[in-house]
Design a protein around this motif. Structure first.
Motif, PDB file in Angstrom:
ATOM      1  N   UNK A   3     -18.626 -39.661 -12.963  1.00  0.00           N
ATOM      2  CA  UNK A   3     -18.901 -39.028 -14.251  1.00  0.00           C
ATOM      3  C   UNK A   3     -20.261 -38.353 -14.192  1.00  0.00           C
ATOM      4  N   UNK A   4     -20.295 -37.110 -14.549  1.00  0.00           N
ATOM      5  CA  UNK A   4     -21.555 -36.378 -14.620  1.00  0.00           C
ATOM      6  C   UNK A   4     -21.991 -36.359 -16.079  1.00  0.00           C
ATOM      7  N   UNK A   5     -23.187 -36.838 -16.321  1.00  0.00           N
ATOM      8  CA  UNK A   5     -23.712 -36.856 -17.680  1.00  0.00           C
ATOM      9  C   UNK A   5     -24.765 -35.773 -17.802  1.00  0.00           C
ATOM     10  N   UNK A   6     -24.500 -34.846 -18.678  1.00  0.00           N
ATOM     11  CA  UNK A   6     -25.401 -33.722 -18.874  1.00  0.00           C
ATOM     12  C   UNK A   6     -26.017 -33.830 -20.255  1.00  0.00           C
ATOM     13  N   UNK A   7     -27.311 -33.610 -20.316  1.00  0.00           N
ATOM     14  CA  UNK A   7     -28.044 -33.712 -21.574  1.00  0.00           C
ATOM     15  C   UNK A   7     -28.826 -32.425 -21.827  1.00  0.00           C
ATOM     16  N   UNK A   8     -29.132 -32.208 -23.086  1.00  0.00           N
ATOM     17  CA  UNK A   8     -29.989 -31.093 -23.468  1.00  0.00           C
ATOM     18  C   UNK A   8     -31.435 -31.430 -23.153  1.00  0.00           C
ATOM     19  N   UNK A   9     -32.217 -30.417 -22.835  1.00  0.00           N
ATOM     20  CA  UNK A   9     -33.642 -30.599 -22.590  1.00  0.00           C
ATOM     21  C   UNK A   9     -34.375 -30.161 -23.853  1.00  0.00           C
ATOM     22  N   UNK A  10     -35.189 -31.065 -24.397  1.00  0.00           N
ATOM     23  CA  UNK A  10     -35.933 -30.790 -25.619  1.00  0.00           C
ATOM     24  C   UNK A  10     -37.406 -30.591 -25.314  1.00  0.00           C
ATOM     25  N   UNK A  11     -38.061 -29.847 -26.154  1.00  0.00           N
ATOM     26  CA  UNK A  11     -39.485 -29.557 -26.027  1.00  0.00           C
ATOM     27  C   UNK A  11     -40.197 -30.157 -27.221  1.00  0.00           C
TER      28      UNK A  11
END
Length: 55
Positions: A3-11
């Motif tokens: 399973x590849x878990x992809x997340x958003x990058x926040x600033x």
């Protein structure tokens, strides 16, 4: 099954003690994210592109 878990990058930016957060509208695989350096790991184009953007 992998399973590849992809997340958003926040600033997050803090000016005069006021904290604001916003999405960079970029995605990163959490396996390739280094929390200590706050950068992606690897030499693939997507990692270099995200690291360049963060710089």
């Amino acid at each position: 099954m992998l399973k590849v878990k992809i997340r958003n990058v926040y600033l997050r930016i803090i000016v005069d003690g006021i904290r604001k957060e916003t999405s960079t509208k970029r995605l990163c695989d959490i396996v390739r994210w280094d929390s200590k350096t706050e950068r992606t790991i690897g030499n693939k184009e997507d990692a270099r592109s995200l690291n360049f953007f963060l710089d």
